[in-house]
Design a protein around this motif. Sequence first.
Motif, PDB file in Angstrom:
ATOM      1  N   LEU A  76       0.825  -1.200   0.000  1.00 35.35           N
ATOM      2  CA  LEU A  76       0.000   0.000   0.000  1.00 35.35           C
ATOM      3  C   LEU A  76       0.865   1.259   0.000  1.00 35.35           C
ATOM      4  O   LEU A  76       0.580   2.227  -0.725  1.00 35.35           O
ATOM      5  N   ALA A  77       1.928   1.256   0.818  1.00 32.53           N
ATOM      6  CA  ALA A  77       2.827   2.414   0.851  1.00 32.53           C
ATOM      7  C   ALA A  77       3.503   2.626  -0.492  1.00 32.53           C
ATOM      8  O   ALA A  77       3.631   3.770  -0.966  1.00 32.53           O
ATOM      9  N   LEU A  78       3.927   1.550  -1.129  1.00 35.87           N
ATOM     10  CA  LEU A  78       4.560   1.673  -2.447  1.00 35.87           C
ATOM     11  C   LEU A  78       3.578   2.207  -3.493  1.00 35.87           C
ATOM     12  O   LEU A  78       3.950   3.012  -4.353  1.00 35.87           O
ATOM     13  N   PHE A 100      -6.643  10.544 -18.110  1.00 40.41           N
ATOM     14  CA  PHE A 100      -6.730   9.188 -18.666  1.00 40.41           C
ATOM     15  C   PHE A 100      -5.451   8.399 -18.360  1.00 40.41           C
ATOM     16  O   PHE A 100      -5.509   7.234 -17.950  1.00 40.41           O
ATOM     17  N   LEU A 101      -4.293   9.046 -18.535  1.00 40.77           N
ATOM     18  CA  LEU A 101      -3.030   8.370 -18.269  1.00 40.77           C
ATOM     19  C   LEU A 101      -2.874   8.022 -16.779  1.00 40.77           C
ATOM     20  O   LEU A 101      -2.433   6.926 -16.425  1.00 40.77           O
ATOM     21  N   PHE A 102      -3.281   8.959 -15.930  1.00 40.37           N
ATOM     22  CA  PHE A 102      -3.180   8.700 -14.493  1.00 40.37           C
ATOM     23  C   PHE A 102      -4.112   7.556 -14.083  1.00 40.37           C
ATOM     24  O   PHE A 102      -3.769   6.722 -13.234  1.00 40.37           O
ATOM     25  N   THR A 103      -5.310   7.493 -14.704  1.00 40.67           N
ATOM     26  CA  THR A 103      -6.239   6.399 -14.418  1.00 40.67           C
ATOM     27  C   THR A 103      -5.645   5.063 -14.837  1.00 40.67           C
ATOM     28  O   THR A 103      -5.773   4.056 -14.124  1.00 40.67           O
ATOM     29  N   LEU A 104      -4.987   5.035 -15.994  1.00 40.58           N
ATOM     30  CA  LEU A 104      -4.343   3.801 -16.445  1.00 40.58           C
ATOM     31  C   LEU A 104      -3.252   3.350 -15.475  1.00 40.58           C
ATOM     32  O   LEU A 104      -3.143   2.166 -15.146  1.00 40.58           O
ATOM     33  N   VAL A 105      -2.442   4.306 -15.017  1.00 45.13           N
ATOM     34  CA  VAL A 105      -1.392   3.964 -14.061  1.00 45.13           C
ATOM     35  C   VAL A 105      -2.001   3.448 -12.765  1.00 45.13           C
ATOM     36  O   VAL A 105      -1.528   2.459 -12.176  1.00 45.13           O
ATOM     37  N   GLY A 106      -3.078   4.101 -12.297  1.00 44.91           N
ATOM     38  CA  GLY A 106      -3.737   3.647 -11.076  1.00 44.91           C
ATOM     39  C   GLY A 106      -4.306   2.245 -11.211  1.00 44.91           C
ATOM     40  O   GLY A 106      -4.162   1.413 -10.309  1.00 44.91           O
ATOM     41  N   LEU A 107      -4.938   1.954 -12.355  1.00 45.91           N
ATOM     42  CA  LEU A 107      -5.476   0.612 -12.586  1.00 45.91           C
ATOM     43  C   LEU A 107      -4.366  -0.424 -12.686  1.00 45.91           C
ATOM     44  O   LEU A 107      -4.512  -1.558 -12.210  1.00 45.91           O
ATOM     45  N   ALA A 108      -3.249  -0.041 -13.316  1.00 46.39           N
ATOM     46  CA  ALA A 108      -2.116  -0.964 -13.416  1.00 46.39           C
ATOM     47  C   ALA A 108      -1.543  -1.278 -12.031  1.00 46.39           C
ATOM     48  O   ALA A 108      -1.227  -2.431 -11.723  1.00 46.39           O
ATOM     49  N   CYS A 109      -1.428  -0.252 -11.195  1.00 47.75           N
ATOM     50  CA  CYS A 109      -0.940  -0.480  -9.824  1.00 47.75           C
ATOM     51  C   CYS A 109      -1.894  -1.376  -9.046  1.00 47.75           C
ATOM     52  O   CYS A 109      -1.473  -2.294  -8.339  1.00 47.75           O
ATOM     53  N   LEU A 110      -3.194  -1.094  -9.187  1.00 46.17           N
ATOM     54  CA  LEU A 110      -4.191  -1.897  -8.478  1.00 46.17           C
ATOM     55  C   LEU A 110      -4.169  -3.346  -8.944  1.00 46.17           C
ATOM     56  O   LEU A 110      -4.133  -4.280  -8.125  1.00 46.17           O
ATOM     57  N   GLY A 125      -1.755  -4.995 -10.577  1.00 45.60           N
ATOM     58  CA  GLY A 125      -0.497  -5.654 -10.243  1.00 45.60           C
ATOM     59  C   GLY A 125      -0.398  -5.991  -8.768  1.00 45.60           C
ATOM     60  O   GLY A 125       0.090  -7.065  -8.390  1.00 45.60           O
ATOM     61  N   THR A 126      -0.889  -5.092  -7.904  1.00 42.43           N
ATOM     62  CA  THR A 126      -0.826  -5.336  -6.466  1.00 42.43           C
ATOM     63  C   THR A 126      -1.716  -6.500  -6.071  1.00 42.43           C
ATOM     64  O   THR A 126      -1.300  -7.390  -5.309  1.00 42.43           O
ATOM     65  N   VAL A 127      -2.947  -6.521  -6.568  1.00 41.79           N
ATOM     66  CA  VAL A 127      -3.879  -7.602  -6.227  1.00 41.79           C
ATOM     67  C   VAL A 127      -3.349  -8.940  -6.726  1.00 41.79           C
ATOM     68  O   VAL A 127      -3.355  -9.955  -5.998  1.00 41.79           O
ATOM     69  N   THR A 128      -2.870  -8.967  -7.972  1.00 45.64           N
ATOM     70  CA  THR A 128      -2.327 -10.217  -8.517  1.00 45.64           C
ATOM     71  C   THR A 128      -1.117 -10.692  -7.712  1.00 45.64           C
ATOM     72  O   THR A 128      -0.991 -11.881  -7.388  1.00 45.64           O
ATOM     73  N   GLY A 129      -0.234  -9.758  -7.394  1.00 49.13           N
ATOM     74  CA  GLY A 129       0.946 -10.129  -6.622  1.00 49.13           C
ATOM     75  C   GLY A 129       0.600 -10.619  -5.230  1.00 49.13           C
ATOM     76  O   GLY A 129       1.180 -11.603  -4.740  1.00 49.13           O
ATOM     77  N   LEU A 130      -0.355  -9.956  -4.558  1.00 50.77           N
ATOM     78  CA  LEU A 130      -0.730 -10.369  -3.207  1.00 50.77           C
ATOM     79  C   LEU A 130      -1.391 -11.744  -3.210  1.00 50.77           C
ATOM     80  O   LEU A 130      -1.159 -12.560  -2.307  1.00 50.77           O
ATOM     81  N   ILE A 131      -2.211 -12.018  -4.219  1.00 53.62           N
ATOM     82  CA  ILE A 131      -2.832 -13.347  -4.310  1.00 53.62           C
ATOM     83  C   ILE A 131      -1.763 -14.416  -4.503  1.00 53.62           C
ATOM     84  O   ILE A 131      -1.804 -15.493  -3.890  1.00 53.62           O
ATOM     85  N   ALA A 132      -0.783 -14.136  -5.359  1.00 52.84           N
ATOM     86  CA  ALA A 132       0.300 -15.102  -5.587  1.00 52.84           C
ATOM     87  C   ALA A 132       1.121 -15.312  -4.319  1.00 52.84           C
ATOM     88  O   ALA A 132       1.500 -16.446  -3.985  1.00 52.84           O
ATOM     89  N   VAL A 133       1.412 -14.227  -3.602  1.00 56.51           N
ATOM     90  CA  VAL A 133       2.179 -14.342  -2.359  1.00 56.51           C
ATOM     91  C   VAL A 133       1.414 -15.142  -1.321  1.00 56.51           C
ATOM     92  O   VAL A 133       1.974 -16.002  -0.629  1.00 56.51           O
TER      93      VAL A 133
END
Length: 336
Positions: free
Chosen positions: A272-274, A296-306, A308-316
């Motif tokens: 979350l901090a990252l 639009f670009l900021f929304t894309l970055v936000g969705l990518a962070c969200l 990637g974070t959810v996918t990574g946390l599920i894998a962890v």
Amino acid sequence: MDSVLYQQAADASVDRSALARLHRLATSPGEPRALNARMRWGLLMVAALLLASGLIFWIAANWQEQTRLFKLGLIEGALALSVLAALLLPRVRVPALLCAHLALGGLLAFVGQTYQTGADAWQLFAVWAALSLIWTALARSDVLWSLWVLVAATSITMWMGRWGFFEVLFGEGQALLSDLIHMGLWLALALVPAVVSLIAPIRVAGGMGWWSHRLALVGALSAWVTIGVVYLFDSSRSGALYFAPGLLAAGALWLSLQGRWRDFISVCIAALALNAWVLVGMGRLFGQVETSDVLFLFTLVGLACLGGTVTGLIAVQKRMRDEDRASAASAEGRAA
């Protein structure tokens, strides 16, 4: 019993020892004694919290009706009785020390306000943390360490607020020094639970005080990211310090995935901090670009962070569960 257990039992490939373990798990009566002990411990903790809070509120409500000597004696007596109960009654040691911890804070506040010692608020919390450190370490309880972390974190926060007035008078060079000291103090606090877990005489039961560790990590990461954001958006400061919180948060995330420091909740806190650090940086970068597609670009970055974070946390989480199951199976094999 669950139908899955019948299906497992009907499987011809399952050996008799595995069937015996399934039967023991399915017919286990549970542990009502452990539940009873936990309920008693929880009620004792609530009682200690209510007693200490009631004492402080009663003194505050009857500020004018009672004499100073009476109030001082009452708080000191409550503190002495709590410590004595912790020494003589091992079963109520942690609740008694919790009451003593809060009574000590009330005593310091009463002395500071009544006799006008001239001390700042951060000094009260610093002395509170220093005096309570002895019994917190000897009690070896994560509850007391969590309370100690909160007191120490409050002291750091108040001290840096006072230092902020100093930087207004003496300029940016002192501001950078104060912020570096600030980050160092939070780093030291974040390392306290880990250091405690390495010292056998004061180590918390179970090895690591996870809740005190998580509280310290939340405070440290919040302070670090806040400092990074200030340096990123304040044109009078160097933006180089923006990258230090990102490195510290990445280090916390990496440690939370390793060996004895492995903890899924800590991984979520660091992730979350990252995310906050990255999104603030992207917001600052996009804010300097003159284009209509910034949102639009900021929304894309936000969705990518969200994503990637959810996918990574599920894998962890899946990896941690697999490792725990493998460890449990290995332990059962050695025991058999």
